[in-house]
Design a protein around this motif. Structure first.
Motif, PDB file in Angstrom:
ATOM      1  N   LYS A  87       0.827  -1.205   0.000  1.00 36.58           N
ATOM      2  CA  LYS A  87       0.000   0.000   0.000  1.00 36.58           C
ATOM      3  C   LYS A  87       0.861   1.255   0.000  1.00 36.58           C
ATOM      4  O   LYS A  87       0.560   2.227  -0.702  1.00 36.58           O
ATOM      5  CB  LYS A  87      -0.912  -0.009   1.236  1.00 36.58           C
ATOM      6  N   ALA A  88       1.955   1.222   0.770  1.00 36.22           N
ATOM      7  CA  ALA A  88       2.856   2.372   0.801  1.00 36.22           C
ATOM      8  C   ALA A  88       3.483   2.591  -0.568  1.00 36.22           C
ATOM      9  O   ALA A  88       3.636   3.744  -1.010  1.00 36.22           O
ATOM     10  CB  ALA A  88       3.935   2.152   1.859  1.00 36.22           C
ATOM     11  N   GLN A  89       3.835   1.523  -1.260  1.00 37.15           N
ATOM     12  CA  GLN A  89       4.404   1.644  -2.596  1.00 37.15           C
ATOM     13  C   GLN A  89       3.381   2.236  -3.570  1.00 37.15           C
ATOM     14  O   GLN A  89       3.731   3.049  -4.430  1.00 37.15           O
ATOM     15  CB  GLN A  89       4.857   0.269  -3.092  1.00 37.15           C
ATOM     16  N   GLN A  90       2.121   1.845  -3.408  1.00 43.72           N
ATOM     17  CA  GLN A  90       1.068   2.393  -4.267  1.00 43.72           C
ATOM     18  C   GLN A  90       0.942   3.898  -4.067  1.00 43.72           C
ATOM     19  O   GLN A  90       0.870   4.656  -5.036  1.00 43.72           O
ATOM     20  CB  GLN A  90      -0.260   1.716  -3.944  1.00 43.72           C
ATOM     21  N   TYR A  91       0.934   4.345  -2.806  1.00 45.60           N
ATOM     22  CA  TYR A  91       0.849   5.781  -2.524  1.00 45.60           C
ATOM     23  C   TYR A  91       2.076   6.513  -3.049  1.00 45.60           C
ATOM     24  O   TYR A  91       1.982   7.660  -3.517  1.00 45.60           O
ATOM     25  CB  TYR A  91       0.691   6.025  -1.031  1.00 45.60           C
ATOM     26  N   ALA A  92       3.247   5.870  -2.979  1.00 45.10           N
ATOM     27  CA  ALA A  92       4.462   6.501  -3.481  1.00 45.10           C
ATOM     28  C   ALA A  92       4.391   6.688  -4.995  1.00 45.10           C
ATOM     29  O   ALA A  92       4.784   7.736  -5.525  1.00 45.10           O
ATOM     30  CB  ALA A  92       5.683   5.661  -3.101  1.00 45.10           C
ATOM     31  N   ASN A  93       3.885   5.669  -5.684  1.00 45.19           N
ATOM     32  CA  ASN A  93       3.746   5.773  -7.139  1.00 45.19           C
ATOM     33  C   ASN A  93       2.743   6.857  -7.527  1.00 45.19           C
ATOM     34  O   ASN A  93       2.883   7.488  -8.581  1.00 45.19           O
ATOM     35  CB  ASN A  93       3.304   4.427  -7.715  1.00 45.19           C
ATOM     36  N   GLU A  94       1.733   7.061  -6.676  1.00 48.47           N
ATOM     37  CA  GLU A  94       0.730   8.098  -6.932  1.00 48.47           C
ATOM     38  C   GLU A  94       1.158   9.459  -6.398  1.00 48.47           C
ATOM     39  O   GLU A  94       0.397  10.415  -6.477  1.00 48.47           O
ATOM     40  CB  GLU A  94      -0.596   7.686  -6.290  1.00 48.47           C
ATOM     41  N   ARG A  95       2.379   9.517  -5.820  1.00 47.64           N
ATOM     42  CA  ARG A  95       2.951  10.755  -5.262  1.00 47.64           C
ATOM     43  C   ARG A  95       2.120  11.300  -4.107  1.00 47.64           C
ATOM     44  O   ARG A  95       2.095  12.498  -3.842  1.00 47.64           O
ATOM     45  CB  ARG A  95       3.137  11.815  -6.358  1.00 47.64           C
ATOM     46  N   LYS A  96       1.456  10.413  -3.392  1.00 47.79           N
ATOM     47  CA  LYS A  96       0.714  10.789  -2.188  1.00 47.79           C
ATOM     48  C   LYS A  96       1.596  10.464  -0.985  1.00 47.79           C
ATOM     49  O   LYS A  96       1.390   9.490  -0.263  1.00 47.79           O
ATOM     50  CB  LYS A  96      -0.609  10.035  -2.112  1.00 47.79           C
ATOM     51  N   PHE A  97       2.605  11.305  -0.763  1.00 45.49           N
ATOM     52  CA  PHE A  97       3.651  10.973   0.186  1.00 45.49           C
ATOM     53  C   PHE A  97       3.190  11.061   1.637  1.00 45.49           C
ATOM     54  O   PHE A  97       3.714  10.348   2.490  1.00 45.49           O
ATOM     55  CB  PHE A  97       4.864  11.870  -0.056  1.00 45.49           C
ATOM     56  N   LYS A  98       2.236  11.919   1.942  1.00 43.90           N
ATOM     57  CA  LYS A  98       1.722  11.985   3.308  1.00 43.90           C
ATOM     58  C   LYS A  98       1.000  10.692   3.677  1.00 43.90           C
ATOM     59  O   LYS A  98       1.173  10.158   4.777  1.00 43.90           O
ATOM     60  CB  LYS A  98       0.795  13.183   3.470  1.00 43.90           C
ATOM     61  N   LYS A  99       0.193  10.190   2.744  1.00 45.75           N
ATOM     62  CA  LYS A  99      -0.494   8.920   2.992  1.00 45.75           C
ATOM     63  C   LYS A  99       0.514   7.773   3.061  1.00 45.75           C
ATOM     64  O   LYS A  99       0.363   6.847   3.858  1.00 45.75           O
ATOM     65  CB  LYS A  99      -1.525   8.655   1.898  1.00 45.75           C
ATOM     66  N   MET A 100       1.545   7.835   2.218  1.00 45.32           N
ATOM     67  CA  MET A 100       2.573   6.798   2.245  1.00 45.32           C
ATOM     68  C   MET A 100       3.253   6.762   3.614  1.00 45.32           C
ATOM     69  O   MET A 100       3.437   5.687   4.197  1.00 45.32           O
ATOM     70  CB  MET A 100       3.620   7.074   1.165  1.00 45.32           C
ATOM     71  N   ASN A 101       3.601   7.938   4.128  1.00 40.86           N
ATOM     72  CA  ASN A 101       4.262   8.009   5.429  1.00 40.86           C
ATOM     73  C   ASN A 101       3.340   7.511   6.543  1.00 40.86           C
ATOM     74  O   ASN A 101       3.769   6.792   7.455  1.00 40.86           O
ATOM     75  CB  ASN A 101       4.698   9.447   5.715  1.00 40.86           C
ATOM     76  N   ALA A 102       2.057   7.872   6.448  1.00 39.76           N
ATOM     77  CA  ALA A 102       1.105   7.476   7.489  1.00 39.76           C
ATOM     78  C   ALA A 102       0.906   5.968   7.520  1.00 39.76           C
ATOM     79  O   ALA A 102       0.905   5.352   8.589  1.00 39.76           O
ATOM     80  CB  ALA A 102      -0.227   8.192   7.264  1.00 39.76           C
ATOM     81  N   VAL A 103       0.745   5.349   6.355  1.00 37.01           N
ATOM     82  CA  VAL A 103       0.484   3.913   6.326  1.00 37.01           C
ATOM     83  C   VAL A 103       1.733   3.126   6.710  1.00 37.01           C
ATOM     84  O   VAL A 103       1.638   2.015   7.260  1.00 37.01           O
ATOM     85  CB  VAL A 103      -0.007   3.493   4.920  1.00 37.01           C
ATOM     86  N   THR A 104       2.915   3.686   6.483  1.00 38.00           N
ATOM     87  CA  THR A 104       4.152   2.996   6.841  1.00 38.00           C
ATOM     88  C   THR A 104       4.265   2.794   8.348  1.00 38.00           C
ATOM     89  O   THR A 104       4.833   1.803   8.816  1.00 38.00           O
ATOM     90  CB  THR A 104       5.374   3.775   6.325  1.00 38.00           C
ATOM     91  N   TRP A 105       3.707   3.735   9.116  1.00 38.29           N
ATOM     92  CA  TRP A 105       3.776   3.628  10.580  1.00 38.29           C
ATOM     93  C   TRP A 105       2.938   2.487  11.126  1.00 38.29           C
ATOM     94  O   TRP A 105       3.047   2.137  12.308  1.00 38.29           O
ATOM     95  CB  TRP A 105       3.345   4.946  11.222  1.00 38.29           C
ATOM     96  N   LEU A 106       2.094   1.901  10.288  1.00 32.22           N
ATOM     97  CA  LEU A 106       1.329   0.743  10.751  1.00 32.22           C
ATOM     98  C   LEU A 106       2.240  -0.450  11.047  1.00 32.22           C
ATOM     99  O   LEU A 106       1.929  -1.280  11.896  1.00 32.22           O
ATOM    100  CB  LEU A 106       0.295   0.339   9.687  1.00 32.22           C
ATOM    101  N   GLY A 107       3.373  -0.529  10.348  1.00 26.68           N
ATOM    102  CA  GLY A 107       4.297  -1.628  10.567  1.00 26.68           C
ATOM    103  C   GLY A 107       4.789  -1.713  12.005  1.00 26.68           C
ATOM    104  O   GLY A 107       4.602  -2.739  12.680  1.00 26.68           O
ATOM    105  N   PRO A 108       5.414  -0.650  12.537  1.00 27.71           N
ATOM    106  CA  PRO A 108       5.840  -0.681  13.942  1.00 27.71           C
ATOM    107  C   PRO A 108       4.686  -0.888  14.921  1.00 27.71           C
ATOM    108  O   PRO A 108       4.854  -1.557  15.946  1.00 27.71           O
ATOM    109  CB  PRO A 108       6.483   0.693  14.146  1.00 27.71           C
TER     110      PRO A 108
END
Length: 264
Positions: free
Chosen positions: A122-143
């Motif tokens: 999902k983070a990669q999808q947001y990165a490809n769509e240049r939605k970097f705030k959403k990418m950063n937010a979803v990445t924090w789900l991992g920890p």
């Protein structure tokens, strides 16, 4: 026995921090059980028991590590629960309660790693769509997932006791446990393949075959294979060093010859 609400909250938070710390945020204690036994002992007002239990669990965990994405028993969480119960029931009783939770951590770790695969996608999808705030937010789900995989068992254990942990282990269907076991065995292979992808495997494939032969056919323990690998690596290093010195000497000799000819 019953823990106070404050103790339950603090132990749950400690377990959450412990697991996040183990996966790199900020990685201060590298999941050494002796540290988490000490911290739990401080929270419970019995630092001596915390050190005894944490040290005992530390001995159990020697030589056990999750290389290449493999899942191993959660000895840090074991130390927290064993210390919490050990301060009241005694060290041996605490370990008897904490060890099943550590084994449960193997299955939870596999589940979290599978979930984090979807998080990364999902983070990669947001990165490809240049939605970097959403990418950063979803990445924090991992920890968060990793922290909860330790916090939830501790919370259940200190509120409901050992019977609750055993109930969870026994209630899981066999097909589910088998699936997690297979996934857990696949993760190390994937991790090793990723490591080999970044190593000069083509140049050193002979050493890779030697290691495989030692482990698969001769059943040499990992320590023995590591010693042989170190010996071969050291021999290769010395040969390379001698070759480099020879090249430097040869280049220097050629330079001197060229210099004499120019002077003449």
């Amino acid at each position: 026995m019953h823990f106070t609400v404050i103790q339950i909250v603090l132990l749950t938070i400690l377990a959450f921090i412990k697991h996040i710390d183990y996966y790199g945020i900020p990685m201060l204690f590298v999941n050494y059980p002796v540290f988490w036994g000490l911290f739990t002992g401080l929270l419970m007002g019995d630092m001596k028991t915390g050190l005894l239990v944490g040290g005992t669990v530390q001995l159990m965990s020697l030589g056990v590590a999750g290389f290449g994405g493999s899942s191993v028993p959660d000895y840090g969480t074991t130390a927290i629960i064993a210390t919490a119960f050990g301060t009241v029931l005694g060290k041996d009783a605490g370990l008897a309660i904490g060890l099943p939770v550590g084994m449960l951590g193997v299955q939870l770790d596999v589940i979290v790693k599978i979930l984090n695969g979807f998080v990364a996608k999902k983070a990669q999808q947001y990165a490809n769509e240049r939605k970097f705030k959403k990418m950063n937010a979803v990445t924090w789900l991992g920890p968060v997932f990793f922290g909860l995989s330790a916090a939830i068992p501790v919370f259940v254990s200190v509120t409901l006791g050992q019977s609750a942990v055993n109930f969870v282990l026994n209630s899981m269907p066999s097909w589910f446990m088998s699936g997690l076991t297979i996934a857990g065995k696949m993760l190390p292979a994937v991790g090793i393949a990723m490591l080999l992808n970044y190593m000069p495997t083509g140049k050193l494939v002979n050493y890779l075959l030697i290691g495989f032969f030692l482990a698969a056919f001769l059943k040499v323990p990992i320590i023995g294979a590591a010693i042989i690998g170190f010996a071969l690596a050291f021999a290769t290093y010395k040969q390379t060093e001698q070759a480099d010195k020879f090249k430097v000497a040869a280049a220097s000799g050629n330079a001197n010859k060229n210099g004499i000819g120019e002077d003449e």
